[in-house]
Design a protein around this motif. Structure first.
Motif, mmCIF file in Angstrom:
data_model
loop_
_atom_site.group_PDB
_atom_site.id
_atom_site.type_symbol
_atom_site.label_atom_id
_atom_site.label_comp_id
_atom_site.label_asym_id
_atom_site.label_seq_id
_atom_site.Cartn_x
_atom_site.Cartn_y
_atom_site.Cartn_z
ATOM 1 N N ASP A 91 -8.525 -0.774 -3.838
ATOM 2 C CA ASP A 91 -7.570 -0.179 -3.253
ATOM 3 C C ASP A 91 -6.119 -0.225 -3.582
ATOM 4 O OD1 ASP A 91 -9.634 1.151 -2.119
ATOM 5 O OD2 ASP A 91 -9.428 0.634 0.018
ATOM 6 N N ARG A 92 -5.794 -1.464 -3.987
ATOM 7 C CA ARG A 92 -4.436 -1.822 -4.592
ATOM 8 C C ARG A 92 -4.266 -1.803 -6.083
ATOM 9 N NH1 ARG A 92 -1.865 -5.503 -0.541
ATOM 10 N NH2 ARG A 92 -2.868 -5.114 1.348
ATOM 11 N N ARG A 113 -3.551 3.674 -8.886
ATOM 12 C CA ARG A 113 -3.881 4.542 -7.527
ATOM 13 C C ARG A 113 -5.178 5.330 -7.981
ATOM 14 N NH1 ARG A 113 -1.688 9.560 -7.889
ATOM 15 N NH2 ARG A 113 -0.668 10.395 -9.566
ATOM 16 N N ARG A 144 -9.501 3.697 -11.255
ATOM 17 C CA ARG A 144 -8.184 3.821 -10.754
ATOM 18 C C ARG A 144 -7.126 4.239 -11.925
ATOM 19 N NH1 ARG A 144 -8.205 3.533 -5.257
ATOM 20 N NH2 ARG A 144 -5.939 2.786 -5.483
ATOM 21 N N GLN A 166 -0.678 12.577 -4.573
ATOM 22 C CA GLN A 166 -0.462 11.174 -4.466
ATOM 23 C C GLN A 166 -1.346 10.197 -4.357
ATOM 24 O OE1 GLN A 166 1.798 11.208 -0.565
ATOM 25 N NE2 GLN A 166 2.970 12.726 -1.047
ATOM 26 N N GLY A 167 -2.704 10.871 -4.610
ATOM 27 C CA GLY A 167 -4.067 10.116 -4.819
ATOM 28 C C GLY A 167 -4.549 10.195 -3.222
#
Ligand code: SAH
Length: 570
Positions: free
Chosen positions: A309-310, A313, A269, A385-386
């Motif tokens: 996922d949080r 990104r 990430r 934006q991922g």
């Protein structure tokens, strides 16, 4: 690992009689698609021609399978591919009328959990046969997402010891075991140990690691994977507890970083920070200060499994895919996988529809066929934006289609976020090749692909190329042969070709190949008129050596031999 990493199941049915039960199961798994046998089933989300090939492909792609048919059929069908795999997806047989649910494969993939869910939804009982599962009400070797099992072989031995009557202690926090019927005893020899600390494996312990550790790295250090392993070891943290890597956005396209993540078996990430400590602090500010055992590495430990996922990104992905001529059987498996992971799908409406059906969470952006550059830029904006973005073309995306437009948009851009996107082009069966295959092998020797559209190139250039290709005796494939706005061009093109080829030259016309109502027609250059052709037609013109002969079914084969001049001896 978040729930998004678990694939939606495929519900496979053979006849309309199973449709009602299939729809009830689909209500329990809204992302699941119903696959129905073509010509037998109306109202399925996808239709397939061959049961065996379809089931094996789903299995090989790790898709959970709910087959509404006899267990024996499923077993026999998958038998040939069973030995290929270590980990396997859940596979269940469900009686057509919903009266029985039989988990068959994928014990470690959660098949019994699914069987229980489905059985509950159908008001019946699941035919659970796994001893440990029956006795304890849970599969100890299949901890929930967010946790990793230490060692499968040791684990199997541990479970068989438990089954033989031993009792067990639970050390650490294992909330999912609260409901299990385990023979617990605080003084037991056997222990289920849940924790992120490094620990020697032993036969008395079932080690389960929460995936609660994040390592932020400065990707410019050498041997990222080794350094991360060493840093975890120095801090007495088990590498199994590593949930993800975190890196700076400036390293998004760094191949060494991605290789390290693959090596460590985790995803990466990204954050806007540059130093490892700042990165970790940015995404997990509520935690104790991260530790930095070596320069360029920071370790942060969360109290429970991390929802990756949080965290920061993701690196965005953009795949430009070819759907093939139409029928899904001619779409490469990698494209199917890409469509399944897409957040956004862009393309000309007809093709987007051809690529479906889609899940409710997937966003479709349908545009007019002529807005290619705008579509390409939009795709980069979304991917930057991922998001995971797919641009669809029919046939092959590199043949008069979107791949070149996407690359042109990127080449023209100095936006670093666009350049950091994970861009991949996935090929497809182009219309000329799909048409040629149906006719035989009209492109069996050297050939030339041309678009007759003069929208983006001068007509004079097209005439010149036709003349030279004619001189060179290349077989010809015409894309975009004619349209309402380009009515005369095909006639002129044929005039030029006729200067080099005789009237008997075989011509193959394929219309809507691979789509409903497809037609294939073999004619000659002498008989060919522009009225026989429209914008959905592929025109294949033979070379001087292309020949035709009758097939046993009354149609004709067309082929261009591999040799020139004298036929070689066999
Ligand atoms: N990328 C596509 C081609 C796009 S150009 C590919 O690789 O196939 C569009 C032209 O392709 C059409 O005008 C037609 O000539 C041809 N075409 C596309 N799909 C076709 C099909 N299913 N059958 C016959 N021709 C097709």
């Amino acid at each position: 690992m978040g729930a998004s990493n678990i694939k939606a199941p495929a519900i496979v049915i053979l006849g309309n009689g199973a449709l009602a039960t299939a729809k009830r199961i689909q209500q329990m798994y809204p992302d699941a698609l119903i696959h129905g046998l073509a010509e037998r089933v109306e109202g399925a989300d996808r239709s397939y021609a061959e049961f065996g090939a379809t089931l094996r492909l789903l299995y090989q792609q790790d898709t959970p399978i709910i087959a509404l048919c006899a267990a024996g059929i499923v077993i026999r069908t998958l038998a040939s591919v069973l030995l290929e795999k270590g980990a396997e997806p859940p596979v269940l047989a469900v009686a057509e009328d919903g009266s029985a649910v039989v988990p068959l494969l994928g014990g470690l993939g959660g098949v019994n959990v699914m069987a229980r869910e489905i059985a509950a939804g159908l008001n019946t009982a699941a035919a659970i046969t796994t001893s440990g599962e029956l006795r304890f009400g849970t599969c100890l070797l299949n901890p929930p997402s967010g946790y990793a099992l230490g060692d499968l072989e040791l684990g199997k031995r541990f479970v068989s010891d438990l089954l033989s009557g031993e009792s067990v202690r639970i050390e650490g926090s294992a909330p999912w075991l609260a409901q299990a019927q385990l023979p617990e005893d605080d003084r037991a020899q056997l222990a289920i140990h849940v924790g992120y600390a490094e620990r020697e494996p032993s036969a008395n312990e079932l080690l389960i690691y929460p995936r609660n550790v994040l390592v932020a790295v400065d990707a410019s250090i050498a041997n990222v994977a080794d350094v991360v392993r060493a840093a975890l070891h120095d801090s007495r943290i088990a590498s199994q507890s590593l949930a993800c890597l975190l890196a700076s956005e400036t390293d998004m396209a760094n191949p060494a970083l991605h290789a390290a993540a693959t090596d460590l078996g985790v995803s990466v990430r990204f954050t806007s920070q540059a130093s490892a400590i700042d990165m970790a602090q940015q995404v997990l500010p509520q935690l104790l200060p991260p530790i930095s055992p070596v320069d360029g590495v920071a370790i942060a430990v969360a109290p429970g499994p991390l929802d990756i996922d949080r965290i920061g990104r993701a690196r965005g992905r953009l795949a430009v895919v070819g759907l093939g001529p139409g029928a899904t059987a001619f779409m490469i498996p990698a494209v199917k996988t890409e469509l399944a992971r897409a957040n956004d799908v862009l393309g000309y409406e007809t093709y987007v529809r051809m690529a479906g059906p889609f899940r409710a969470d997937q966003v479709l952006h349908c545009t007019d066929n002529r807005e290619e550059m705008q579509r390409a830029r939009h795709a980069f904006e979304l991917a930057a934006q991922g998001r995971s973005v797919v641009v669809v073309s029919s046939g092959d995306p590199g043949v008069f289609a979107m791949a070149a437009a996407v690359l042109e948009a990127l080449h023209d851009s100095d936006n670093a976020h666009w350049h950091a996107v994970d861009l991949e082009i996935l090929p497809g069966v182009s219309a000329s090749l799909a048409t040629a295959a149906q006719a035989g092998a009209p492109l069996g020797h050297d050939f030339c692909l041309m678009s007759l559209s003069d929208n983006l190139k001068p007509w004079g250039l097209i005439e010149k190329r036709l003349d030279l290709a004619g001189q060179a005796d290349l077989a010809l494939a015409f894309y975009n042969p004619i349209s309402r706005s380009r009515p005369w061009q095909l006639g002129r093109a044929l005039e030029i070709v006729r200067q080099h080829r005789g009237p008997q030259t075989p011509v193959t016309l394929g219309r809507d190949i691979g789509r409903p109502g497809q037609t294939l027609r073999v004619t000659t250059l002498g008989d060919l008129t522009p009225e026989q052709v429209d914008m959905r037609t592929m025109v294949l013109i033979g070379s001087s050596t292309t020949c035709v002969f009758d097939r046993a079914d009354g149609r004709q084969w067309v082929y261009t031999p591999r040799w020139y001049g004298e036929k070689p001896e066999k």
